[in-house]
Scaffold this motif. Structure first.
Motif, PDB file in Angstrom:
ATOM      1  N   LEU A  14     -61.389  17.065  30.645  1.00  0.00           N
ATOM      2  CA  LEU A  14     -61.641  15.710  31.374  1.00  0.00           C
ATOM      3  C   LEU A  14     -61.463  15.951  32.810  1.00  0.00           C
ATOM      4  O   LEU A  14     -62.495  15.553  33.662  1.00  0.00           O
ATOM      5  CB  LEU A  14     -61.080  14.375  30.888  1.00  0.00           C
ATOM      6  CG  LEU A  14     -61.196  13.322  31.498  1.00  0.00           C
ATOM      7  CD1 LEU A  14     -62.645  12.693  31.371  1.00  0.00           C
ATOM      8  CD2 LEU A  14     -60.407  12.125  30.631  1.00  0.00           C
ATOM      9  N   ASP A  15     -60.418  16.282  33.408  1.00  0.00           N
ATOM     10  CA  ASP A  15     -60.301  16.526  34.626  1.00  0.00           C
ATOM     11  C   ASP A  15     -61.099  17.391  35.404  1.00  0.00           C
ATOM     12  O   ASP A  15     -61.525  17.218  36.506  1.00  0.00           O
ATOM     13  CB  ASP A  15     -58.630  17.145  35.068  1.00  0.00           C
ATOM     14  CG  ASP A  15     -57.616  16.343  34.670  1.00  0.00           C
ATOM     15  OD1 ASP A  15     -57.964  14.920  34.417  1.00  0.00           O
ATOM     16  OD2 ASP A  15     -56.539  16.638  34.459  1.00  0.00           O
ATOM     17  N   ALA A  16     -61.699  18.557  34.691  1.00  0.00           N
ATOM     18  CA  ALA A  16     -62.414  19.670  35.278  1.00  0.00           C
ATOM     19  C   ALA A  16     -63.853  18.603  35.431  1.00  0.00           C
ATOM     20  O   ALA A  16     -64.579  18.886  36.579  1.00  0.00           O
ATOM     21  CB  ALA A  16     -62.570  20.848  34.453  1.00  0.00           C
ATOM     22  N   ALA A  17     -64.162  17.890  34.561  1.00  0.00           N
ATOM     23  CA  ALA A  17     -65.488  17.433  34.484  1.00  0.00           C
ATOM     24  C   ALA A  17     -65.444  16.242  35.793  1.00  0.00           C
ATOM     25  O   ALA A  17     -66.359  16.183  36.344  1.00  0.00           O
ATOM     26  CB  ALA A  17     -65.940  16.583  33.154  1.00  0.00           C
ATOM     27  N   VAL A  18     -64.264  15.700  35.958  1.00  0.00           N
ATOM     28  CA  VAL A  18     -64.341  14.709  36.953  1.00  0.00           C
ATOM     29  C   VAL A  18     -64.374  15.340  38.228  1.00  0.00           C
ATOM     30  O   VAL A  18     -64.941  14.985  39.044  1.00  0.00           O
ATOM     31  CB  VAL A  18     -62.924  13.862  36.670  1.00  0.00           C
ATOM     32  CG1 VAL A  18     -62.810  12.919  38.057  1.00  0.00           C
ATOM     33  CG2 VAL A  18     -63.216  13.033  35.587  1.00  0.00           C
ATOM     34  N   LEU A  19     -63.547  16.413  38.250  1.00  0.00           N
ATOM     35  CA  LEU A  19     -63.566  17.165  39.592  1.00  0.00           C
ATOM     36  C   LEU A  19     -65.294  17.768  40.117  1.00  0.00           C
ATOM     37  O   LEU A  19     -65.366  17.617  41.057  1.00  0.00           O
ATOM     38  CB  LEU A  19     -62.723  18.274  39.563  1.00  0.00           C
ATOM     39  CG  LEU A  19     -62.383  19.119  40.904  1.00  0.00           C
ATOM     40  CD1 LEU A  19     -62.139  18.162  42.201  1.00  0.00           C
ATOM     41  CD2 LEU A  19     -61.355  20.144  40.881  1.00  0.00           C
ATOM     42  N   CYS A  34     -60.193  13.240  50.237  1.00  0.00           N
ATOM     43  CA  CYS A  34     -59.822  12.697  49.079  1.00  0.00           C
ATOM     44  C   CYS A  34     -59.051  13.722  48.136  1.00  0.00           C
ATOM     45  O   CYS A  34     -58.833  13.709  46.934  1.00  0.00           O
ATOM     46  CB  CYS A  34     -61.423  13.050  48.163  1.00  0.00           C
ATOM     47  SG  CYS A  34     -62.531  11.862  49.048  1.00  0.00           S
ATOM     48  N   GLY A  35     -58.614  15.038  48.376  1.00  0.00           N
ATOM     49  CA  GLY A  35     -57.631  15.967  47.890  1.00  0.00           C
ATOM     50  C   GLY A  35     -58.370  16.543  46.838  1.00  0.00           C
ATOM     51  O   GLY A  35     -57.813  17.164  45.999  1.00  0.00           O
ATOM     52  N   LEU A  36     -59.739  16.857  47.006  1.00  0.00           N
ATOM     53  CA  LEU A  36     -60.279  17.647  46.111  1.00  0.00           C
ATOM     54  C   LEU A  36     -60.068  19.273  46.005  1.00  0.00           C
ATOM     55  O   LEU A  36     -59.732  19.750  44.807  1.00  0.00           O
ATOM     56  CB  LEU A  36     -61.894  17.376  46.230  1.00  0.00           C
ATOM     57  CG  LEU A  36     -62.584  16.322  46.094  1.00  0.00           C
ATOM     58  CD1 LEU A  36     -63.958  16.308  46.471  1.00  0.00           C
ATOM     59  CD2 LEU A  36     -62.085  15.680  44.728  1.00  0.00           C
ATOM     60  N   TRP A  37     -59.503  19.776  47.122  1.00  0.00           N
ATOM     61  CA  TRP A  37     -59.073  21.261  47.027  1.00  0.00           C
ATOM     62  C   TRP A  37     -57.576  21.135  46.273  1.00  0.00           C
ATOM     63  O   TRP A  37     -57.502  22.111  45.672  1.00  0.00           O
ATOM     64  CB  TRP A  37     -59.220  21.813  48.158  1.00  0.00           C
ATOM     65  CG  TRP A  37     -60.537  21.809  48.964  1.00  0.00           C
ATOM     66  CD1 TRP A  37     -60.992  20.946  49.923  1.00  0.00           C
ATOM     67  CD2 TRP A  37     -61.637  22.616  48.308  1.00  0.00           C
ATOM     68  NE1 TRP A  37     -62.302  21.162  49.977  1.00  0.00           N
ATOM     69  CE2 TRP A  37     -62.701  22.275  49.132  1.00  0.00           C
ATOM     70  CE3 TRP A  37     -61.908  23.257  47.204  1.00  0.00           C
ATOM     71  CZ2 TRP A  37     -63.898  22.447  48.932  1.00  0.00           C
ATOM     72  CZ3 TRP A  37     -63.012  23.623  47.104  1.00  0.00           C
ATOM     73  CH2 TRP A  37     -64.178  23.384  47.784  1.00  0.00           C
ATOM     74  N   LYS A  38     -56.867  20.332  46.488  1.00  0.00           N
ATOM     75  CA  LYS A  38     -55.621  20.234  45.778  1.00  0.00           C
ATOM     76  C   LYS A  38     -55.962  20.140  44.206  1.00  0.00           C
ATOM     77  O   LYS A  38     -55.223  20.620  43.233  1.00  0.00           O
ATOM     78  CB  LYS A  38     -54.647  19.016  46.292  1.00  0.00           C
ATOM     79  CG  LYS A  38     -53.982  19.218  47.477  1.00  0.00           C
ATOM     80  CD  LYS A  38     -53.140  18.073  47.824  1.00  0.00           C
ATOM     81  CE  LYS A  38     -52.117  18.373  49.072  1.00  0.00           C
ATOM     82  NZ  LYS A  38     -51.272  17.039  49.309  1.00  0.00           N
TER      83      LYS A  38
END
Length: 98
Positions: A14-19, A34-38
């Protein structure tokens, strides 16, 4: 495989799909804010932890192990492909008119 380990794999998926969705839909200039790289690093760490946990719990010759490792790899691959697409768009530069 324990229910906790199965739940962690489902959460990773789920986290991977959202990211992936966020990487492909948030403008590049806003992604750092947005902290996407973190989030990407956190998903990578969780995937590695899950690989180790699955191997430890199920053994490497088990079909359940292969299935779980495949799910983990597919989740991480979603993020990797989104980053690859994003980098290809970035390197291509702005569209030009002729």
């Amino acid at each position: 495989m324990t229910p906790i380990l199965s739940r962690r794999i489902a959460e990773l998926e789920l986290d991977a799909a959202v990211l992936r969705h966020r990487l492909l839909h948030i403008p590049l200039a806003l992604q750092e804010d947005c902290g996407l790289w973190k989030s990407h690093k956190a998903i990578g760490r969780e995937a590695l932890d899950l690989f180790r946990a699955v191997r430890q719990e199920t053994g490497s010759d088990d079909a359940e192990c292969d299935w779980a490792l495949g799910r983990i790899e597919a989740a991480y691959q979603l993020v990797h492909e989104a980053i690859h697409s994003l980098s290809a768009l970035t390197l291509a530069g702005p569209p030009t008119r002729h």
